[in-house]
Design an enzyme around this catalytic site. Sequence first.
Site, PDB file in Angstrom:
ATOM      1  N   ASN A  14       0.876  -1.177   0.000  1.00  0.00           N
ATOM      2  CA  ASN A  14       0.000   0.000   0.000  1.00  0.00           C
ATOM      3  C   ASN A  14       0.914   1.227   0.000  1.00  0.00           C
ATOM      4  O   ASN A  14       1.527   1.548   1.015  1.00  0.00           O
ATOM      5  CB  ASN A  14      -0.879  -0.048   1.269  1.00  0.00           C
ATOM      6  CG  ASN A  14      -1.701   1.210   1.454  1.00  0.00           C
ATOM      7  OD1 ASN A  14      -1.781   2.056   0.568  1.00  0.00           O
ATOM      8  ND2 ASN A  14      -2.312   1.339   2.623  1.00  0.00           N
ATOM      9  N   LYS A  16       0.163   4.231  -0.126  1.00  0.00           N
ATOM     10  CA  LYS A  16      -0.454   5.396   0.533  1.00  0.00           C
ATOM     11  C   LYS A  16      -0.240   6.637  -0.346  1.00  0.00           C
ATOM     12  O   LYS A  16      -0.224   6.507  -1.571  1.00  0.00           O
ATOM     13  CB  LYS A  16       0.089   5.555   1.957  1.00  0.00           C
ATOM     14  CG  LYS A  16      -0.053   4.237   2.756  1.00  0.00           C
ATOM     15  CD  LYS A  16       0.179   4.391   4.223  1.00  0.00           C
ATOM     16  CE  LYS A  16      -0.005   3.039   4.912  1.00  0.00           C
ATOM     17  NZ  LYS A  16       0.169   3.103   6.354  1.00  0.00           N
ATOM     18  N   HIS A 100      -9.303   0.843   5.391  1.00  0.00           N
ATOM     19  CA  HIS A 100      -7.999   1.077   6.017  1.00  0.00           C
ATOM     20  C   HIS A 100      -8.190   2.004   7.212  1.00  0.00           C
ATOM     21  O   HIS A 100      -8.988   2.937   7.157  1.00  0.00           O
ATOM     22  CB  HIS A 100      -7.024   1.696   5.006  1.00  0.00           C
ATOM     23  CG  HIS A 100      -5.612   1.664   5.505  1.00  0.00           C
ATOM     24  ND1 HIS A 100      -5.149   2.584   6.418  1.00  0.00           N
ATOM     25  CD2 HIS A 100      -4.596   0.799   5.272  1.00  0.00           C
ATOM     26  CE1 HIS A 100      -3.877   2.277   6.710  1.00  0.00           C
ATOM     27  NE2 HIS A 100      -3.528   1.206   6.025  1.00  0.00           N
ATOM     28  N   GLU A 172      -4.794  -5.116  10.774  1.00  0.00           N
ATOM     29  CA  GLU A 172      -3.801  -4.061  10.984  1.00  0.00           C
ATOM     30  C   GLU A 172      -4.091  -3.357  12.316  1.00  0.00           C
ATOM     31  O   GLU A 172      -4.977  -2.498  12.385  1.00  0.00           O
ATOM     32  CB  GLU A 172      -3.861  -3.021   9.852  1.00  0.00           C
ATOM     33  CG  GLU A 172      -3.438  -3.553   8.508  1.00  0.00           C
ATOM     34  CD  GLU A 172      -2.953  -2.450   7.572  1.00  0.00           C
ATOM     35  OE1 GLU A 172      -1.964  -2.691   6.864  1.00  0.00           O
ATOM     36  OE2 GLU A 172      -3.542  -1.353   7.562  1.00  0.00           O
TER      37      GLU A 172
HETATM   38  P1  13P Z   1       3.448   0.255   7.712  1.00  0.00           P
HETATM   39  O1  13P Z   1       3.971  -1.022   7.107  1.00  0.00           O
HETATM   40  O2  13P Z   1       4.179   1.468   7.229  1.00  0.00           O
HETATM   41  O3  13P Z   1       3.367   0.158   9.214  1.00  0.00           O
HETATM   42  O4  13P Z   1       1.939   0.433   7.189  1.00  0.00           O
HETATM   43  C1  13P Z   1       1.069  -0.636   7.246  1.00  0.00           C
HETATM   44  C2  13P Z   1      -0.182  -0.267   6.510  1.00  0.00           C
HETATM   45  O5  13P Z   1      -0.928   0.591   6.948  1.00  0.00           O
HETATM   46  C3  13P Z   1      -0.467  -0.958   5.248  1.00  0.00           C
HETATM   47  O6  13P Z   1      -1.763  -0.696   4.824  1.00  0.00           O
END
Ligand code: 13P
Length: 252
Positions: A14, A16, A100, A172
């Site tokens: 992801n 982001k 998310h 998560e």
């Molecule tokens: P990180 O791996 O940066 O902690 O993020 C996890 C995440 O939110 C994946 O969607």
Amino acid sequence: MNERQRRRRLVVGNWKMNGSRAANAGLLKGITDLWSGHANVDAAICPPFVYLEQASEALAQSPVALGAQTVNEHDAGAYTGEIAGSMLKDLGCRYVIVGHNERRRMQSETDAQVADKFHAAQQAGLTPILCVGESEQERESGHALETIGRQLSTVVNRVGLQAFDKAVVAYEPVWAVGTGKTATPEQAEEVHRFLRAELGTVGGDVQILYGGSVKPGNAKQLFALPDIDGALLGGASLSADDFVAICKAAIE
Ligand code: 13P
């Protein structure tokens, strides 16, 4: 073949809100050079909407699949700034992340809205990756499973259990995302086992990913757990070396 062996491994990056055309070109080239696929491991990346086409072109000959980071719950119409599932499908997406924790918190997405997005994704022929997870305060007060159970059951009540045979679930923990803190193997396994049990008759076949500060150094230990089928990566997916190292860690 037991249930565990039947479930393929899946590693999803992801991105982001990161990237630029130039940076993505390097990252995509690195990933396609380093990962040629594996019989039991699938890999996917979820770039920002505006770079989906660039990624789709770069991944055309690659085993790495494409996904998006969210989807609107409606089919089409007057929803300024929003993106429909059919558009994501049109650009070659196979997956879409829904629920998310950053969107639940920053865009105030509710459990019911996440359930509608899950449904809309499947209607468009996409595989939703449903994210669930508790806050630090919920964990510390002993309410982690209650929160996760509620997030999951809202979707189950909307679409039915059977719909999960074409979906992915990602656990998560909010307190582990981007913080460098990872759930202990015991904490992660407890939640994954709980999710599988809540999914009843289809639970044994659903891929359940762990997300939250997964790195090349801790991936193997997480993937060794019986109910963890792969990872949803944030930071580590912005490095081709790290992303592919984690894909390789998923090979048994
Ligand atoms: P990180 O791996 O940066 O902690 O993020 C996890 C995440 O939110 C994946 O969607």
